[in-house]
Design an enzyme around this catalytic site. Sequence first.
Site, PDB file in Angstrom:
ATOM      1  N   LEU A 134       0.844  -1.198   0.000  1.00 41.62           N
ATOM      2  CA  LEU A 134       0.000   0.000   0.000  1.00 41.62           C
ATOM      3  C   LEU A 134       0.887   1.259   0.000  1.00 41.62           C
ATOM      4  CD1 LEU A 134      -2.893   1.198   0.178  1.00 41.62           C
ATOM      5  CD2 LEU A 134      -2.629   1.197   2.665  1.00 41.62           C
ATOM      6  N   GLU A 136       3.679   4.011  -0.521  1.00 44.51           N
ATOM      7  CA  GLU A 136       4.561   4.382  -1.637  1.00 44.51           C
ATOM      8  C   GLU A 136       5.596   5.395  -1.154  1.00 44.51           C
ATOM      9  OE1 GLU A 136       2.184   5.661  -4.955  1.00 44.51           O
ATOM     10  OE2 GLU A 136       1.304   3.664  -5.191  1.00 44.51           O
ATOM     11  N   ARG A 272      19.141  -8.489  41.165  1.00 43.66           N
ATOM     12  CA  ARG A 272      20.256  -7.537  41.138  1.00 43.66           C
ATOM     13  C   ARG A 272      20.355  -6.774  42.464  1.00 43.66           C
ATOM     14  NH1 ARG A 272      25.087  -5.986  38.962  1.00 43.66           N
ATOM     15  NH2 ARG A 272      25.282  -3.717  38.866  1.00 43.66           N
ATOM     16  N   GLN A 283      11.983   2.136  46.258  1.00 40.89           N
ATOM     17  CA  GLN A 283      10.660   2.631  45.845  1.00 40.89           C
ATOM     18  C   GLN A 283      10.598   3.002  44.365  1.00 40.89           C
ATOM     19  OE1 GLN A 283       9.455   5.805  48.434  1.00 40.89           O
ATOM     20  NE2 GLN A 283       8.684   4.410  49.985  1.00 40.89           N
ATOM     21  N   GLU A 367       0.980   0.596   9.950  1.00 36.00           N
ATOM     22  CA  GLU A 367      -0.464   0.366  10.095  1.00 36.00           C
ATOM     23  C   GLU A 367      -1.166   1.595  10.674  1.00 36.00           C
ATOM     24  OE1 GLU A 367      -1.720  -2.632   9.278  1.00 36.00           O
ATOM     25  OE2 GLU A 367       0.072  -3.870   9.244  1.00 36.00           O
ATOM     26  N   THR A 369       0.130   5.758  11.710  1.00 38.29           N
ATOM     27  CA  THR A 369       1.059   6.267  12.726  1.00 38.29           C
ATOM     28  C   THR A 369       0.295   6.623  14.009  1.00 38.29           C
ATOM     29  OG1 THR A 369       0.842   8.598  12.165  1.00 38.29           O
ATOM     30  CG2 THR A 369       2.454   7.336  10.879  1.00 38.29           C
ATOM     31  N   PHE A 387      -7.002  15.698   9.554  1.00 37.79           N
ATOM     32  CA  PHE A 387      -5.818  15.218   8.823  1.00 37.79           C
ATOM     33  C   PHE A 387      -5.990  15.203   7.312  1.00 37.79           C
ATOM     34  CE2 PHE A 387      -7.357  10.925   7.956  1.00 37.79           C
ATOM     35  CZ  PHE A 387      -8.265  10.698   8.984  1.00 37.79           C
TER      36      PHE A 387
HETATM   37  C1  LIG Z   1       9.290  -1.923   9.329  1.00 37.21           C
HETATM   38  C2  LIG Z   1       8.120  -1.404   8.552  1.00 37.21           C
HETATM   39  C3  LIG Z   1       7.297  -2.297   7.890  1.00 37.21           C
HETATM   40  C4  LIG Z   1       6.223  -1.827   7.117  1.00 37.21           C
HETATM   41  N1  LIG Z   1       5.451  -2.724   6.419  1.00 37.21           N
HETATM   42  C5  LIG Z   1       4.522  -2.254   5.532  1.00 37.21           C
HETATM   43  C6  LIG Z   1       3.820  -3.159   4.677  1.00 37.21           C
HETATM   44  O1  LIG Z   1       3.977  -4.388   4.778  1.00 37.21           O
HETATM   45  N2  LIG Z   1       2.983  -2.660   3.735  1.00 37.21           N
HETATM   46  C7  LIG Z   1       2.773  -1.305   3.593  1.00 37.21           C
HETATM   47  O2  LIG Z   1       1.998  -0.922   2.715  1.00 37.21           O
HETATM   48  N3  LIG Z   1       3.421  -0.427   4.399  1.00 37.21           N
HETATM   49  C8  LIG Z   1       4.287  -0.859   5.360  1.00 37.21           C
HETATM   50  N4  LIG Z   1       4.977   0.017   6.161  1.00 37.21           N
HETATM   51  C9  LIG Z   1       4.791   1.459   5.945  1.00 37.21           C
HETATM   52  C10 LIG Z   1       3.997   2.159   7.028  1.00 37.21           C
HETATM   53  O3  LIG Z   1       2.661   1.750   7.026  1.00 37.21           O
HETATM   54  C11 LIG Z   1       4.175   3.668   6.812  1.00 37.21           C
HETATM   55  O4  LIG Z   1       5.511   3.971   7.170  1.00 37.21           O
HETATM   56  C12 LIG Z   1       3.198   4.505   7.605  1.00 37.21           C
HETATM   57  O5  LIG Z   1       1.903   4.400   7.072  1.00 37.21           O
HETATM   58  C13 LIG Z   1       3.581   5.994   7.634  1.00 37.21           C
HETATM   59  O6  LIG Z   1       3.883   6.451   6.369  1.00 37.21           O
HETATM   60  P1  LIG Z   1       5.268   7.273   6.114  1.00 37.21           P
HETATM   61  O7  LIG Z   1       6.375   6.504   6.685  1.00 37.21           O
HETATM   62  O8  LIG Z   1       5.301   7.642   4.687  1.00 37.21           O
HETATM   63  O9  LIG Z   1       5.119   8.571   7.012  1.00 37.21           O
HETATM   64  P2  LIG Z   1       4.366   9.945   6.615  1.00 37.21           P
HETATM   65  O10 LIG Z   1       2.977   9.658   6.174  1.00 37.21           O
HETATM   66  O11 LIG Z   1       5.244  10.731   5.718  1.00 37.21           O
HETATM   67  O12 LIG Z   1       4.302  10.649   8.050  1.00 37.21           O
HETATM   68  C14 LIG Z   1       5.442  11.260   8.646  1.00 37.21           C
HETATM   69  C15 LIG Z   1       4.973  11.929   9.945  1.00 37.21           C
HETATM   70  O13 LIG Z   1       3.980  12.914   9.636  1.00 37.21           O
HETATM   71  C16 LIG Z   1       2.805  12.661  10.377  1.00 37.21           C
HETATM   72  N5  LIG Z   1       1.640  13.017   9.571  1.00 37.21           N
HETATM   73  C17 LIG Z   1       1.340  12.613   8.302  1.00 37.21           C
HETATM   74  N6  LIG Z   1       0.179  13.154   7.900  1.00 37.21           N
HETATM   75  C18 LIG Z   1      -0.275  13.918   8.937  1.00 37.21           C
HETATM   76  C19 LIG Z   1      -1.438  14.702   9.156  1.00 37.21           C
HETATM   77  N7  LIG Z   1      -2.387  14.817   8.235  1.00 37.21           N
HETATM   78  N8  LIG Z   1      -1.564  15.333  10.341  1.00 37.21           N
HETATM   79  C20 LIG Z   1      -0.623  15.223  11.299  1.00 37.21           C
HETATM   80  N9  LIG Z   1       0.489  14.496  11.160  1.00 37.21           N
HETATM   81  C21 LIG Z   1       0.659  13.846   9.997  1.00 37.21           C
HETATM   82  C22 LIG Z   1       2.815  11.170  10.692  1.00 37.21           C
HETATM   83  O14 LIG Z   1       2.052  10.882  11.858  1.00 37.21           O
HETATM   84  C23 LIG Z   1       4.306  10.927  10.901  1.00 37.21           C
HETATM   85  O15 LIG Z   1       4.658  11.238  12.220  1.00 37.21           O
HETATM   86  C24 LIG Z   1       5.987  -0.434   7.020  1.00 37.21           C
HETATM   87  C25 LIG Z   1       6.813   0.457   7.729  1.00 37.21           C
HETATM   88  C26 LIG Z   1       7.853  -0.025   8.499  1.00 37.21           C
HETATM   89  C27 LIG Z   1       8.714   0.953   9.247  1.00 37.21           C
END
Ligand SMILES: Cc1cc2nc3c(=O)[nH]c(=O)nc-3n(C[C@H](O)[C@H](O)[C@H](O)COP(=O)(O)OP(=O)(O)OC[C@H]3O[C@@H](n4cnc5c(N)ncnc54)[C@H](O)[C@@H]3O)c2cc1C
Length: 388
Positions: A134, A136, A272, A283, A367, A369, A387
């Site tokens: 999903l 990109e 430990r 505590q 899945e 953030t 968002f």
């Molecule tokens: C180890 C790993 C395995 C993965 N496996 C899969 C997989 O099997 N299949 C798949 O499809 N994907 C997979 N992913 C991808 C994952 O789902 C995405 O990384 C995730 O959806 C976030 O997308 P991004 O990294 O592009 O971050 P971005 O969308 O660029 O976000 C960056 C930051 O901006 C914030 N942000 C973005 N939009 C907004 C908004 N509107 N308002 C406020 N904050 C915002 C986000 O919360 C985040 O903190 C995987 C990722 C990892 C790290």
Amino acid sequence: MYNPPDYFLVDELLSDEHKIIRSAVRDWVDRSVKPIIDEYAQKHAYPTHLIKEMGEIGAFGPFIPEKYGGAGLDQMSYGLIMTELERGDSAIRSTASVQTSLVMYPIYAFGNEEQRIKYLPKLATGEWVGAYGLTEPNHGSDPGSMLTHFEDKGDHYLLNGSKIWITNSPIADVAMVWAKDEEGIVKGIVVEKGMEGFTAPEIHNKWSLRASYTGELIFDNVKVPRENLLPNIKGLKGPLMCLNSARYGIAWGVIGAAIDCYDTALQYALERKQFGKPIASFQLQQKKLAEMLTEITKAQLLAWRVGVLRNENRATPYQISMAKRNNVEMALKVARESRQILGAMGISGDFPIMRHMMNLESVITYEGTHDIHLLITGQDITGISAFE
Ligand SMILES: Cc1cc2nc3c(=O)[nH]c(=O)nc-3n(C[C@H](O)[C@H](O)[C@H](O)COP(=O)(O)OP(=O)(O)OC[C@H]3O[C@@H](n4cnc5c(N)ncnc54)[C@H](O)[C@@H]3O)c2cc1C
């Protein structure tokens, strides 16, 4: 027999069948995952020999009907299995989540009978590994803006585009890919290993989920047979329903990682000694342990309740978002506090804590953030999306 913390006797809310299933997976994790997982994480490699074993213990498609190779179990069983797997490592649970919720589930729910028969039994045994495409490079939290697309060429579809951060992509036999048709409607299409123009390079140098392969899916004029398109779904609803199922599993899974950290920290604190006493007698260390157990207990109850609702087909995506977000943050905090209790030993691979902690940094992002899940709750409360 290992007994994890169950402070509010949540076990009494489970059936005997649930406990038998859990105990079989628990034994397998203790026997096959725990002894080897640190070595694989250290060398940044996936223990692929475990995939078939995961199929044997029923970790792939537990809620898919037996007719298609699944175990025909309920949603509570799926959750309990995820907890045990993630007590071993988030990489192992991730494979089961992807295979079950992101590959088998859409083929079962949105596919036709031929597709179900062709793919599901082989995915259930682990003979085939699945990946879910999903995300990109330029579209993560906003998958609706995806660029990957296909054109209808009569006897086949021509697929172009790319996906990134895809769990298991380098070893996947089938990829459940979400792409736009010529009208810009998102549809699900199954791409198979070996199709010309399809490559799945690995992403190296991860500090998280090191015992899992993550990679890309690249489609360069891939001719995908017409029969590989899922006929019964269109729009972003398809991939989001898959994510809903996977997020539900994560809400359960991370409890396993948290419990493994808590157990380790409690044991260490009792053994430990500093200033002539076990550090558990101070505590500040008791505060950490007491708060950890409180948060684990709340997460267990939340997971159990969402399991009941899901069994009744009443769990909303909003409830699942809240449960995923709360429980992953809980597990990450428990991992961080546990690491401190172990002092310098907390960073050693002789204990599982740092590995869990680094894994959970991915789980809190994938899945959906942490931020996006909060905004989903905000949207549900106010009726206003903050968002998009
Ligand atoms: C180890 C790993 C395995 C993965 N496996 C899969 C997989 O099997 N299949 C798949 O499809 N994907 C997979 N992913 C991808 C994952 O789902 C995405 O990384 C995730 O959806 C976030 O997308 P991004 O990294 O592009 O971050 P971005 O969308 O660029 O976000 C960056 C930051 O901006 C914030 N942000 C973005 N939009 C907004 C908004 N509107 N308002 C406020 N904050 C915002 C986000 O919360 C985040 O903190 C995987 C990722 C990892 C790290």
